[in-house]
Design an enzyme around this catalytic site. Structure first.
Site, short mmCIF file in Angstrom:
data_model
loop_
_atom_site.label_atom_id
_atom_site.label_comp_id
_atom_site.label_asym_id
_atom_site.label_seq_id
_atom_site.Cartn_x
_atom_site.Cartn_y
_atom_site.Cartn_z
N LYS A 54 44.80 35.28 -15.28
CA LYS A 54 44.09 35.51 -16.54
C LYS A 54 42.98 34.47 -16.71
O LYS A 54 41.86 34.80 -17.15
CB LYS A 54 45.08 35.47 -17.70
CG LYS A 54 46.03 36.66 -17.71
CD LYS A 54 47.24 36.44 -18.61
CE LYS A 54 48.23 37.61 -18.48
NZ LYS A 54 49.50 37.37 -19.19
N GLN A 98 52.53 33.02 -22.83
CA GLN A 98 53.08 33.74 -21.69
C GLN A 98 54.58 33.97 -21.86
O GLN A 98 55.34 33.06 -22.14
CB GLN A 98 52.81 32.95 -20.39
CG GLN A 98 53.28 33.66 -19.13
CD GLN A 98 52.55 34.97 -18.88
OE1 GLN A 98 51.35 35.08 -19.07
NE2 GLN A 98 53.29 35.98 -18.45
N ASP A 121 46.61 39.31 -27.81
CA ASP A 121 47.61 39.93 -26.93
C ASP A 121 48.51 40.89 -27.70
O ASP A 121 49.39 41.52 -27.12
CB ASP A 121 48.45 38.84 -26.25
CG ASP A 121 49.16 39.34 -25.00
OD1 ASP A 121 48.64 40.26 -24.35
OD2 ASP A 121 50.23 38.79 -24.67
#
Length: 285
Positions: A54, A98, A121
């Protein structure tokens, strides 16, 4: 198989990233560099790889990637403080925590701590609620990627029966909502679903989001159905038995090279949209 359309996510992702790059260049001309902050807690090798991918993808588009790596022993309180600091940093436009985090951490509390304006996200319950009601700014990236693939290949969702196998809060549930908002009729299946094969076999669109390798069998797939495999298991294996499902499907995503690249492209796109909103606020101030 020879007539099955392969839904190449790398092509979709490159198209998205080109559009995002143009926006990045425009913002940088205004003195704004879109910034995605990624938080990794612990030393899980797969998570480290995802975060690095990413970050590299950000940098290739001229975005800033701020990587925060916290030790395995981090507490919930320490993680919340890190998120709070990023929330108040005007140079950070998107925050990604994450998944998964170490077991001592309350992951849901950490997700909820992310400022909605920086939840690129799509992990907060507030963001999920807005997505379900069809006005969310940043849907969860993998569900949004699935919709982007369907749109890119002009695969009509309206009126179709979509069967989603999996109900996780950042994949199964939100993709069900996005499909419903696109006027599909949606059945969401899970570990307690009875006669799963019979339900999957009714699907015009089947989304595999269960996290088990080769779980969706070829004989379950109705002839001409679209199969979207959102799974990624060790050994580059999806949740659907690709070779067997492709014999029945009219279109199918490969693993790797299907949903994954578009998920990352979506994350970058949504981060840049967040940065554009910062630009708009600055202009109106």
């Amino acid at each position: 198989m020879k007539n099955t359309l392969i839904l190449d996510g790398t092509v979709v992702a490159e198209d998205m990233k080109q559009a995002t790059k143009e926006k990045v260049d425009q913002l940088k001309n205004q003195g704004i560099t879109p910034c995605l902050a990624t938080i990794l807690v612990g030393d899980d090798p797969s998570s480290e790889t995802y975060v690095r991918m990413k970050g590299n993808a950000c940098e290739k588009l001229g975005m800033e990637s701020r990587r925060i790596h916290l030790p395995e022993t981090t507490t919930t309180e320490e993680l919340l403080q890190t998120i709070a600091t990023l929330n108040t940093d005007d140079r950070v436009h998107g925050i990604l925590l994450q998944h998964p985090v170490p077991p001592q951490i309350d992951e849901r509390a950490a997700f909820e701590a992310i400022d909605l304006a920086k939840d690129v996200d799509g992990v907060t319950s507030w963001g999920f609620g807005q997505t379900a009601l069809n006005f969310g700014a940043y849907p969860s990236c993998t569900p949004a990627a699935i919709m982007a693939i369907l749109a890119y290949y002009n695969l009509d969702v309206e009126g179709k029966h979509a069967v989603v196998v999996g109900r996780s809060p950042i994949l199964g549930k939100p993709v069900s909502m996005l499909l419903l908002n696109a006027n599909a009729t949606v059945t969401t299946c899970h570990s307690k679903t009875q006669d799963l094969a019979a339900i999957v076999s009714q699907g015009d669109i089947v989304v595999a989001a269960v996290g088990k390798p080769h779980f969706i069998k070829g004989e379950w797939i109705k002839k001409g159905a679209i199969v979207i495999d959102a799974g990624y298991n060790p050994g580059n294996i999806g949740d659907a038995d690709y070779d067997e499902c492709a014999k029945h499907a009219s279109a199918i995503t490969p693993v790797p090279g299907g949903v994954g690249p578009v998920t990352i492209a979506t994350l970058l796109s949504q981060t840049v949209i967040a940065a554009e909103k910062t630009s708009a606020v600055n202009e109106s101030a």
